[in-house]
Design a protein around this motif. Structure first.
Motif, short mmCIF file in Angstrom:
data_model
loop_
_atom_site.label_atom_id
_atom_site.label_comp_id
_atom_site.label_asym_id
_atom_site.label_seq_id
_atom_site.Cartn_x
_atom_site.Cartn_y
_atom_site.Cartn_z
N GLY A 108 0.82 -1.21 0.00
CA GLY A 108 0.00 0.00 0.00
C GLY A 108 0.85 1.26 0.00
N ASP A 109 1.89 1.26 0.85
CA ASP A 109 2.80 2.42 0.88
C ASP A 109 3.48 2.63 -0.48
N LEU A 110 3.85 1.52 -1.11
CA LEU A 110 4.53 1.61 -2.40
C LEU A 110 3.59 2.17 -3.47
N TYR A 111 2.37 1.66 -3.53
CA TYR A 111 1.40 2.19 -4.50
C TYR A 111 1.10 3.67 -4.22
N SER A 112 1.03 4.02 -2.93
CA SER A 112 0.79 5.42 -2.57
C SER A 112 1.91 6.31 -3.10
N TYR A 113 3.15 5.85 -2.92
CA TYR A 113 4.31 6.61 -3.42
C TYR A 113 4.25 6.75 -4.94
N LEU A 114 3.76 5.69 -5.62
CA LEU A 114 3.68 5.71 -7.08
C LEU A 114 2.47 6.50 -7.58
N GLY A 115 1.61 6.95 -6.65
CA GLY A 115 0.45 7.75 -7.03
C GLY A 115 -0.77 6.95 -7.42
N ASP A 116 -0.73 5.62 -7.24
CA ASP A 116 -1.88 4.78 -7.55
C ASP A 116 -2.67 4.57 -6.26
N ASN A 123 -4.91 -2.36 -0.84
CA ASN A 123 -3.94 -3.09 -0.02
C ASN A 123 -4.01 -2.67 1.44
N TYR A 124 -4.19 -1.37 1.69
CA TYR A 124 -4.33 -0.92 3.08
C TYR A 124 -5.54 -1.58 3.74
N LYS A 125 -6.65 -1.66 3.00
CA LYS A 125 -7.86 -2.23 3.58
C LYS A 125 -7.71 -3.73 3.82
N ASN A 126 -6.96 -4.41 2.95
CA ASN A 126 -6.66 -5.82 3.20
C ASN A 126 -5.88 -5.98 4.51
N ALA A 127 -4.90 -5.10 4.70
CA ALA A 127 -4.10 -5.14 5.92
C ALA A 127 -4.97 -4.87 7.15
N LEU A 128 -5.82 -3.84 7.05
CA LEU A 128 -6.66 -3.45 8.19
C LEU A 128 -7.61 -4.58 8.58
N CYS A 129 -8.17 -5.23 7.58
CA CYS A 129 -9.11 -6.33 7.82
C CYS A 129 -8.43 -7.44 8.63
N ILE A 130 -7.20 -7.76 8.29
CA ILE A 130 -6.47 -8.82 8.99
C ILE A 130 -6.14 -8.38 10.42
N GLU A 139 -0.46 -1.68 15.04
CA GLU A 139 -0.21 -1.76 13.60
C GLU A 139 -1.34 -1.11 12.80
N GLN A 140 -2.56 -1.17 13.35
CA GLN A 140 -3.70 -0.56 12.66
C GLN A 140 -3.49 0.94 12.46
N ALA A 141 -2.80 1.57 13.39
CA ALA A 141 -2.61 3.02 13.31
C ALA A 141 -1.91 3.41 12.01
N ALA A 142 -0.84 2.67 11.66
CA ALA A 142 -0.10 2.98 10.43
C ALA A 142 -0.99 2.80 9.21
N VAL A 143 -1.86 1.78 9.26
CA VAL A 143 -2.75 1.52 8.13
C VAL A 143 -3.81 2.62 8.02
N TYR A 144 -4.38 3.02 9.16
CA TYR A 144 -5.35 4.12 9.14
C TYR A 144 -4.72 5.39 8.56
N ASN A 145 -3.46 5.64 8.93
CA ASN A 145 -2.78 6.81 8.40
C ASN A 145 -2.64 6.71 6.88
N GLY A 146 -2.25 5.52 6.40
CA GLY A 146 -2.13 5.33 4.96
C GLY A 146 -3.46 5.49 4.25
N ILE A 147 -4.53 4.92 4.83
CA ILE A 147 -5.86 5.05 4.23
C ILE A 147 -6.29 6.51 4.20
N GLY A 148 -6.02 7.23 5.30
CA GLY A 148 -6.38 8.64 5.35
C GLY A 148 -5.70 9.45 4.27
N CYS A 149 -4.40 9.19 4.07
CA CYS A 149 -3.66 9.92 3.03
C CYS A 149 -4.16 9.56 1.64
N ALA A 150 -4.53 8.27 1.45
CA ALA A 150 -5.06 7.85 0.15
C ALA A 150 -6.40 8.53 -0.14
#
Length: 423
Positions: A108-116, A123-130, A139-150
């Motif tokens: 998710g971080d990689l796709y975010s960096y690539l602008g996709d 991918n972030y939501k897959n991680a959060l679900c698990i 660990e959820q905090a980092a994913v929420y941050n990624g989802i928020g930025c996306a």
């Protein structure tokens, strides 16, 4: 490193391949932490070769993920993605759910960096679900941050703020101060994009206070620049209200508000013969720097910090004739303890010639500061001395029994120097 290499020699000598691979992996981790990506990858690949030979699938996946992370740090996104997907494939095969979540977050971080951001979100939501299913609140905090930025990049600002606040709540629970500051900065960016410069300023100032506390200087520089941009956009809302309130009570004053409050303009006014100086901005007690408006520059150009930070040295260089300086800046009454005493903003203004300084010992809200200042200046204009005005304002605030009557709000203000009047 030396001990790892000794261990490796012995394991090679006695033919302990699994142990050799473990040590190669640890050496790779060490080189990675030292910033030697080339050596990190080389040792990871030695480990991977052995794990593949002996059929250690879980360890293979761990190393693939490590290699992917190194390639990502090098900017080789193709190799990073390839290795992440190798790791994910193995974790899925052997049922390592929590490890899958780690890889989903990395992808998710990689796709975010690539602008996709669509793929990043998936991918972030897959991680959060698990993480929600198998545990892993931190660990959820980092994913929420990624989802928020996306969501922010995709234009859904409400969802962006909601997810970033979820991240912030978790980081606060676990005392992750640096991460809290990162999220505050992200929330500030969302509010700025919405045109809500008041909320943008509140959040980036929270970020700055934390970065200053933990000594994150590169991050401080980034946030100072962000604050400068917000300041340039619409200024500090409550600071502008303070200035207008003072102008109404003292019609002869000159107000430098918003983009007019540049360093050169402020220094020029400080050198004039003025009775009162009132500064409402962000201040750093440790470094003695005050945030001011950056000077004119092209829209996409980042202003250097010297353009929007007023320093103690620059204040010392002025000959100030003011009877009273009011510093509505965070922690302006504090400073760094040195052999010659406490060095900070208050001392800088007194040394430059000010007879008296009203400052604050800790950060309080802009709303509370405005509430207090209105009453302080009314008493000062009525003819009371600065100390009497301060005492009466405190009494008024306590007597009002509203949300600012708690000592946290009025106890922050201190007066240092002579007991002056307006005339």
């Amino acid at each position: 490193m030396e001990n790892y290499k000794h261990a490796l020699c012995i394991y090679e000598k006695v033919g302990e391949e699994r142990k050799q691979a473990d040590v190669y992996s640890k050496i790779g981790n060490t080189y990675c932490s030292l910033g030697d990506e080339g050596q990190a990858i080389e040792n990871y690949k030695h480990a991977l070769c052995i794990y593949e030979k002996i059929g250690e699938e879980r360890k293979q996946a761990d190393v693939y993920f490590g290699i992917g992370a190194v390639y990502q740090s090098l900017g080789d996104n193709g190799q990073a993605m390839e290795n992440y997907k190798h790791a994910l494939c193995i974790y899925e095969k052997i049922g390592e759910e929590r490890k899958k979540a780690v890889v989903f977050n990395g992808i998710g971080d990689l796709y975010s960096y690539l602008g996709d951001n669509v793929q990043a979100m998936e991918n972030y939501k897959n991680a959060l679900c698990i993480y929600e299913k198998f545990g892993g609140e931190r660990e959820q905090a980092a994913v929420y941050n990624g989802i928020g930025c996306a969501y922010d990049s995709l234009g859904d600002k409400d969802q962006a703020i909601e997810n970033l606040k979820n991240a912030l709540c978790i980081y606060e629970k676990f005392g992750e101060e640096r991460k809290q500051a990162d999220v505050y900065n992200n929330i500030g960016a969302v509010f700025k994009s919405l045109g809500d410069n008041g909320q943008a300023m509140v959040n980036v100032k929270h970020a700055l206070c934390i970065y200053e506390k933990i000594g994150e200087e590169p991050k401080q520089a980034t946030v100072y620049n962000n604050i400068g941009d917000v300041f340039k956009s619409l200024g500090l809302p409550k600071a502008s209200e303070e200035a207008k309130m003072i102008r109404d009570l003292l019609p002869d004053v000159t107000c430098l508000m918003e983009e007019r409050a540049t360093k050169n303009a402020i220094l020029a006014k400080l050198k004039e013969s003025v009775g009162i100086v009132h500064i409402a901005s962000h201040g750093n007690a440790r470094t003695g720097k005050i945030l001011v408006a950056p000077g004119p520059r092209p829209h996409d150009e980042i202003a250097p910090s010297k353009d929007f930070l007023l320093t103690m040295e620059e204040i010392y260089s002025c000959r100030i004739n003011a009877r009273l300086v009011v510093l509505c800046c965070c922690h302006s009454g504090r400073g760094e303890i040195r052999a010659e005493g406490v060095m900070g903003l208050t001392r800088a203004f007194l040394a430059a010639g000010a007879r008296s300084v009203l400052a604050t010992l800790w950060q309080i809200s802009d709303e509370a500061t405005l509430y207090f200042m209105k009453r302080f200046y009314r008493h000062l204009v009525s003819g009371l001395t600065a100390s009497a005005s301060l005492q009466q304002t405190i009494r008024d605030t306590i007597a009002d029994k509203d949300k600012y009557s708690h000592p946290y709000y009025w106890g922050a203000f201190i007066l240092v120097g002579d007991d002056v009047t307006l005339t």
